[in-house]
Write an enzyme that holds these catalytic residues in place. Structure first.
Site, PDB file in Angstrom:
ATOM      1  N   ASN A  34      15.402  12.083  32.270  1.00  0.00           N
ATOM      2  CA  ASN A  34      15.799  12.601  30.949  1.00  0.00           C
ATOM      3  C   ASN A  34      14.863  12.183  29.817  1.00  0.00           C
ATOM      4  O   ASN A  34      14.780  12.858  28.795  1.00  0.00           O
ATOM      5  CB  ASN A  34      17.226  12.154  30.616  1.00  0.00           C
ATOM      6  CG  ASN A  34      18.224  13.079  31.280  1.00  0.00           C
ATOM      7  OD1 ASN A  34      17.864  14.195  31.663  1.00  0.00           O
ATOM      8  ND2 ASN A  34      19.447  12.624  31.450  1.00  0.00           N
ATOM      9  N   HIS A  36      11.572  12.059  30.000  1.00  0.00           N
ATOM     10  CA  HIS A  36      10.505  13.063  29.977  1.00  0.00           C
ATOM     11  C   HIS A  36      11.037  14.411  29.469  1.00  0.00           C
ATOM     12  O   HIS A  36      10.361  15.114  28.730  1.00  0.00           O
ATOM     13  CB  HIS A  36       9.926  13.273  31.388  1.00  0.00           C
ATOM     14  CG  HIS A  36       9.333  12.026  31.984  1.00  0.00           C
ATOM     15  ND1 HIS A  36       9.976  11.280  32.947  1.00  0.00           N
ATOM     16  CD2 HIS A  36       8.155  11.398  31.735  1.00  0.00           C
ATOM     17  CE1 HIS A  36       9.212  10.257  33.278  1.00  0.00           C
ATOM     18  NE2 HIS A  36       8.106  10.300  32.561  1.00  0.00           N
ATOM     19  N   LYS A 152       9.749   4.201  24.227  1.00  0.00           N
ATOM     20  CA  LYS A 152      10.126   3.168  25.198  1.00  0.00           C
ATOM     21  C   LYS A 152       8.932   2.264  25.483  1.00  0.00           C
ATOM     22  O   LYS A 152       9.072   1.043  25.543  1.00  0.00           O
ATOM     23  CB  LYS A 152      10.613   3.808  26.494  1.00  0.00           C
ATOM     24  CG  LYS A 152      10.800   2.773  27.559  1.00  0.00           C
ATOM     25  CD  LYS A 152      11.386   3.323  28.812  1.00  0.00           C
ATOM     26  CE  LYS A 152      11.379   2.242  29.855  1.00  0.00           C
ATOM     27  NZ  LYS A 152      10.036   2.010  30.400  1.00  0.00           N
ATOM     28  N   ASP A 153       7.746   2.871  25.645  1.00  0.00           N
ATOM     29  CA  ASP A 153       6.537   2.077  25.851  1.00  0.00           C
ATOM     30  C   ASP A 153       5.875   1.885  24.488  1.00  0.00           C
ATOM     31  O   ASP A 153       4.830   2.474  24.196  1.00  0.00           O
ATOM     32  CB  ASP A 153       5.611   2.799  26.827  1.00  0.00           C
ATOM     33  CG  ASP A 153       6.281   2.946  28.185  1.00  0.00           C
ATOM     34  OD1 ASP A 153       6.652   1.933  28.757  1.00  0.00           O
ATOM     35  OD2 ASP A 153       6.457   4.098  28.628  1.00  0.00           O
ATOM     36  N   LEU A 187      15.865   4.603  30.412  1.00  0.00           N
ATOM     37  CA  LEU A 187      15.477   5.399  31.582  1.00  0.00           C
ATOM     38  C   LEU A 187      14.035   5.073  31.960  1.00  0.00           C
ATOM     39  O   LEU A 187      13.169   4.964  31.099  1.00  0.00           O
ATOM     40  CB  LEU A 187      15.594   6.882  31.266  1.00  0.00           C
ATOM     41  CG  LEU A 187      17.011   7.398  31.089  1.00  0.00           C
ATOM     42  CD1 LEU A 187      17.004   8.821  30.559  1.00  0.00           C
ATOM     43  CD2 LEU A 187      17.767   7.342  32.417  1.00  0.00           C
ATOM     44  N   SER A 189      11.213   5.485  35.567  1.00  0.00           N
ATOM     45  CA  SER A 189      11.041   5.943  36.949  1.00  0.00           C
ATOM     46  C   SER A 189      11.303   4.795  37.920  1.00  0.00           C
ATOM     47  O   SER A 189      11.742   5.000  39.050  1.00  0.00           O
ATOM     48  CB  SER A 189       9.630   6.466  37.158  1.00  0.00           C
ATOM     49  OG  SER A 189       9.398   7.515  36.272  1.00  0.00           O
TER      50      SER A 189
HETATM   51  O1  PAF Z   1       3.576   6.553  29.934  1.00  0.00           O
HETATM   52  C1  PAF Z   1       3.106   7.035  30.988  1.00  0.00           C
HETATM   53  O2  PAF Z   1       3.806   7.661  31.785  1.00  0.00           O
HETATM   54  C2  PAF Z   1       1.635   6.828  31.308  1.00  0.00           C
HETATM   55  O3  PAF Z   1       1.201   5.586  30.880  1.00  0.00           O
HETATM   56  C3  PAF Z   1       0.750   7.944  30.764  1.00  0.00           C
HETATM   57  C4  PAF Z   1       0.763   8.009  29.242  1.00  0.00           C
HETATM   58  C5  PAF Z   1       1.174   9.281  31.351  1.00  0.00           C
HETATM   59  C6  PAF Z   1      -0.711   7.708  31.173  1.00  0.00           C
HETATM   60  O4  PAF Z   1      -0.857   7.701  32.556  1.00  0.00           O
END
Ligand code: PAF
Length: 510
Positions: A34, A36, A152-153, A187, A189
């Protein structure tokens, strides 16, 4: 538009030539959830650009071979999810497409040390270099207008913003708040690998962060040791828990309003991160600038779009001027003013036209304060020390809980020096006079010719910028926007983009 899957870098070029549109780019490593979906649907709803999702598990950003091998691969499902949520194209390159052997043109980038010497940067050596390298490579292939990333990141987001600035790429980053599962955990992966018990521990970790956020709103302080103690009592293995400046990732300063509480924990083989933003008050935008620069129109629209309170400080000075004239108070006798001010109340109320009315001592003066008589006296009255002192205090009281956009001449320098975003809005005298003349709501448009208006604006600028108390000056950290040749909406959009570049979307979530 026909939905396409692109696998080869050469095909990207052809596809771009045929689409005849700007591109929104959503980079992913697949195993879409969710979080993404929110990125893809936000891009879809943002504008009419074409949306491209990339799916590429970037080996350069994995610090452990095992983690790379175990990374969930669900490509068929990812394609279905992307297309059904708004992707027009999916780019699924393989390793050789992104990193062709012997290709000397691939730029292997380093993330800036100032942003990698905290949080995940300390524990995942080389990870952010890998992220920068792959994102830079993808951006050069895809050439998007907008790049969508999750908050989140947060550290990754800061590093990629820095990358765009460093490499002078004219691409806007649009961020989306951390998406959480039913039990409050972010959330990811990697959640797929969690056992029931591990999930329970993460839930505890996330709810501790949330509790710290709520406590901070009331107490304005945080006790990291206490949180660490509570997590350790549950046998949660903490990799780090830090309280930092959310933009520099350095130690927070006492005057900072927004700070970041971020942590990483390990559950079995899985490593999980979570964070919250701590805020003493909601954000404040300060918009200063000379008369006729378009401040009021722009500020009102920003308030509406960002759902912030509109603090029209100019109207407060005008209302006070109106009262002093009306009651024939000799404002030159400054000592007396203090006593008079004790009984004055100025409030703003939304009216039925969804505009704001100004009341002084419960009398609505919205219309009357726009007269030329008030325009010609307000600058003089607002340069009186007692007047400024009184109104600045009133404005700060209104701003205690934040959540507002204020316009004036000394907002960023005197009233709210800690505002999160400071704008200095200006325009040439010619442009400002023309705007005043064509403003149907302004009595000036009927009463004064263009030449006279220009003279009045010059005089007002001079008075405002040379007065002793709170002169009109640009704050050191204000961003200057010269609005000549821009439409109001373009200026508003520019300021809103600057706001979201600074303020995490997550801070809007209660
Ligand atoms: O956040 C992510 O999923 C990854 O770090 C990204 C930005 C796709 C780069 O591989």
């Amino acid at each position: 538009m026909k939905k396409v899957i692109i696998r080869k870098t050469e095909e990207i070029e052809n596809w771009r030539r045929n689409i005849n549109s700007e591109i929104n780019f959503i980079p992913t490593m697949g195993n879409l959830h969710n979080g993404h979906i929110k990125l893809i649907s936000t891009a879809k709803n943002d504008n009419s650009n074409v949306n491209l999702v990339s799916i590429f598990i970037n080996p350069l950003q994995f610090d452990s071979k095992l983690d790379l091998e175990n990374y969930p691969k669900t490509i068929y499902n990812d394609i279905k999810i992307s297309f059904s949520n708004g992707a027009d194209a999916i780019f699924i390159p393989n390793n050789e497409d992104i990193y062709p052997p012997n290709n000397k043109n691939i730029k292997f980038l380093k993330a800036p040390t100032e942003l990698t010497s905290a949080l995940c940067g300390l524990n995942r050596i080389g990870h952010f270099d890998g992220v920068c390298t792959v994102v830079y490579r993808l951006l050069n292939l895809i050439k998007p207008k907008n790049l969508y990333l999750g908050e989140k990141d947060w550290q990754q987001l800061l590093i990629l913003k820095n990358l765009l600035r460093r490499e002078k790429l004219n691409i806007a980053i649009k961020s989306v708040p951390t998406q959480r599962d039913f039990d409050g955990i972010p959330l990811s992966s990697r959640n797929l690998h969690l056992s029931k018990n591990q999930r329970k521990l993460i839930r505890f970790f996330s709810s501790e962060l949330l509790e710290a956020k709520i406590n901070f709103q009331q107490e304005k302080k945080i006790n990291l040791n206490e949180i660490i103690k509570k997590l350790s009592a549950k046998k949660i293995s903490i990799e780090y828990l830090e309280h930092l400046d959310p933009y520099t990732l350095q130690k927070t300063k006492p005057e900072d309003n927004i700070s970041l509480l971020a942590g990483a924990i390990r559950c079995g083989k899985t490593r999980l991160i979570d964070h919250v933003f701590l805020m003493k008050r909601r954000p404040i935008i300060a918009i200063d600038g000379p008369a006729g620069s378009g401040k009021s129109t722009v500020t009102k629209l920003i308030a509406k779009k960002l759902k912030l309170l509109y603090l029209d400080t100019g109207a407060m000075y005008r209302a006070l001027s109106w009262l002093l004239i009306k009651e024939k108070i000799d404002y030159k006798k400054e000592k007396k003013l203090q006593n008079i001010f004790k009984d004055i109340s100025i409030v703003f109320k939304s009216n039925t036209n969804s505009h704001q009315d100004v009341f002084i001592n419960n009398y609505c003066v919205t219309e009357e304060i726009r007269s030329q008589k008030i325009s010609s006296i307000v600058s003089k009255i607002s340069s009186i020390k007692e007047v400024r002192k009184f109104l600045v205090e009133e404005q700060r009281k209104i701003g205690e809980s934040g959540g507002l956009v204020a316009e004036g001449r000394d907002i960023g320098t005197t009233v709210f020096p800690n505002a999160e975003l400071k704008i200095f809005l200006t325009a040439s005298i010619d442009e400002r006079a023309k705007r005043r003349k064509s403003d149907k709501n302004s009595k000036d448009s009927l009463e004064i010719d263009l030449h006279k208006l220009k003279e009045l604006i010059k005089k007002r600028d001079f008075e405002d910028s040379t007065r002793e108390i709170s002169p009109l000056i640009k704050a050191n950290d204000a961003i200057e926007i010269i609005t000549d040749g821009y439409s109001i909406n373009e200026v508003v959009d520019q300021i809103i983009n600057l706001y979201y570049d600074k303020i995490p979307k997550e801070t809007e979530i209660k």
